[in-house]
Design a protein around this motif. Structure first.
Motif, short mmCIF file in Angstrom:
data_model
loop_
_atom_site.label_atom_id
_atom_site.label_comp_id
_atom_site.label_asym_id
_atom_site.label_seq_id
_atom_site.Cartn_x
_atom_site.Cartn_y
_atom_site.Cartn_z
N ASN A 31 -2.67 2.31 -6.14
CA ASN A 31 -2.55 2.92 -4.72
C ASN A 31 -1.63 1.77 -4.09
OD1 ASN A 31 -4.21 0.62 -4.15
ND2 ASN A 31 -5.91 1.66 -3.60
N GLY A 32 -1.04 0.61 -4.80
CA GLY A 32 -0.26 -0.28 -4.41
C GLY A 32 -0.23 -1.40 -5.16
N GLY A 33 0.35 -2.43 -4.79
CA GLY A 33 0.77 -3.87 -5.50
C GLY A 33 0.29 -4.89 -4.66
N ILE A 34 0.25 -6.23 -5.65
CA ILE A 34 0.20 -7.40 -5.18
C ILE A 34 1.01 -8.34 -5.83
CG2 ILE A 34 -1.32 -9.49 -4.91
CD1 ILE A 34 -2.53 -7.06 -3.38
N VAL A 35 1.68 -9.03 -4.74
CA VAL A 35 2.76 -9.95 -5.14
C VAL A 35 2.28 -11.43 -4.60
CG1 VAL A 35 5.37 -10.70 -5.30
CG2 VAL A 35 4.58 -8.45 -5.52
N ASN B 33 0.76 -1.25 -0.03
CA ASN B 33 -0.06 -0.06 0.04
C ASN B 33 0.86 1.38 -0.01
OD1 ASN B 33 -2.70 -0.95 0.21
ND2 ASN B 33 -2.17 -1.82 2.07
N PHE B 34 0.74 2.34 -0.95
CA PHE B 34 1.41 3.49 -1.00
C PHE B 34 0.89 4.48 0.07
CE2 PHE B 34 1.69 2.82 -5.81
CZ PHE B 34 2.67 2.12 -5.72
N VAL B 35 1.88 4.87 0.92
CA VAL B 35 1.57 5.76 2.06
C VAL B 35 1.86 7.27 1.67
CG1 VAL B 35 1.49 3.93 3.74
CG2 VAL B 35 3.75 4.99 3.13
N LYS B 36 2.53 7.33 0.48
CA LYS B 36 2.60 8.75 0.01
C LYS B 36 2.07 9.03 -1.44
CE LYS B 36 5.91 9.74 3.27
NZ LYS B 36 5.99 10.94 3.93
N PRO B 37 2.02 10.19 -1.77
CA PRO B 37 1.37 10.52 -3.11
C PRO B 37 2.04 9.76 -4.19
CG PRO B 37 1.73 12.56 -1.96
CD PRO B 37 2.33 11.62 -0.91
N ILE B 38 1.36 9.59 -5.27
CA ILE B 38 1.85 8.75 -6.16
C ILE B 38 3.23 9.50 -7.14
CG2 ILE B 38 0.39 9.59 -8.16
CD1 ILE B 38 1.51 5.89 -7.57
N GLU B 39 3.11 10.63 -7.10
CA GLU B 39 4.17 11.31 -7.68
C GLU B 39 5.59 11.00 -6.87
OE1 GLU B 39 0.55 13.03 -8.54
OE2 GLU B 39 1.45 13.07 -6.44
N GLU B 40 5.31 10.69 -5.48
CA GLU B 40 6.53 10.47 -4.80
C GLU B 40 6.93 8.86 -5.14
OE1 GLU B 40 8.33 11.12 -0.11
OE2 GLU B 40 6.16 12.21 -0.85
N VAL B 41 5.90 8.22 -4.97
CA VAL B 41 6.24 6.74 -5.20
C VAL B 41 7.22 6.51 -6.66
CG1 VAL B 41 5.13 4.63 -5.69
CG2 VAL B 41 4.06 6.13 -4.15
N ASN B 42 6.46 7.30 -7.42
CA ASN B 42 7.31 7.37 -9.08
C ASN B 42 8.54 7.51 -8.95
OD1 ASN B 42 4.64 6.66 -10.25
ND2 ASN B 42 4.15 8.58 -10.76
#
Length: 98
Positions: A45-49, A7-16
Motif C-alpha cells: 500500500n506504499g513504500g519506505i525509503v 502511501n498509495f492514494v489510488k488503487p494498486i492497478e492505477e499505481v502499477n
C-alpha cells in the motif's frame, strides 16, 4: 537523514501504471547517494525509503518530481532522524571511519 513513507492514494492497478517510471526515477537518487535503502510495504500500500539528506527542502524537491507524486497516485511524509547506532557495515552513515 529521513525516513520517507509513501502511501498509495489510488488503487494498486492505477499505481502499477507508474511503477516502472517511479523505479527509474528513484534509481537516479540511489546513484546520487541520496536514497540508501527502500522498498515496498507489505501489504503493498506504499513504500519506505531511507534518505541520506540534511535538507528537507532538497528532499521535497526530489520527491515532488517522482512520477507517483506527479500523477497523484501516492503521497509521502517525512520523518527526520539522527542515526546513532548501526550494524558494522553501515558505520559510514554515522560519520565514523571503517
Amino acid at each position: 537523514m529521513f525516513i520517507i513513507n509513501f502511501n498509495f492514494v489510488k488503487p494498486i492497478e492505477e499505481v502499477n501504471n507508474y511503477t516502472e517510471l517511479h523505479r527509474e526515477y528513484v534509481s537516479k537518487q540511489y546513484k546520487n547517494g541520496i536514497f540508501i535503502l527502500g522498498g515496498p510495504k507489505d501489504p503493498r500500500n506504499g513504500g519506505i525509503v531511507i534518505a541520506n539528506s540534511n535538507s528537507e527542502k532538497e528532499l521535497c524537491e526530489i520527491l515532488d518530481n517522482d512520477p507517483l507524486i506527479i500523477e497523484k497516485v501516492a503521497e509521502y511524509s517525512l520523518t527526520k532522524f539522527t542515526p546513532l547506532l548501526s550494524i558494522t557495515n553501515l558505520k559510514f552513515l554515522l560519520g565514523e571511519s571503517k
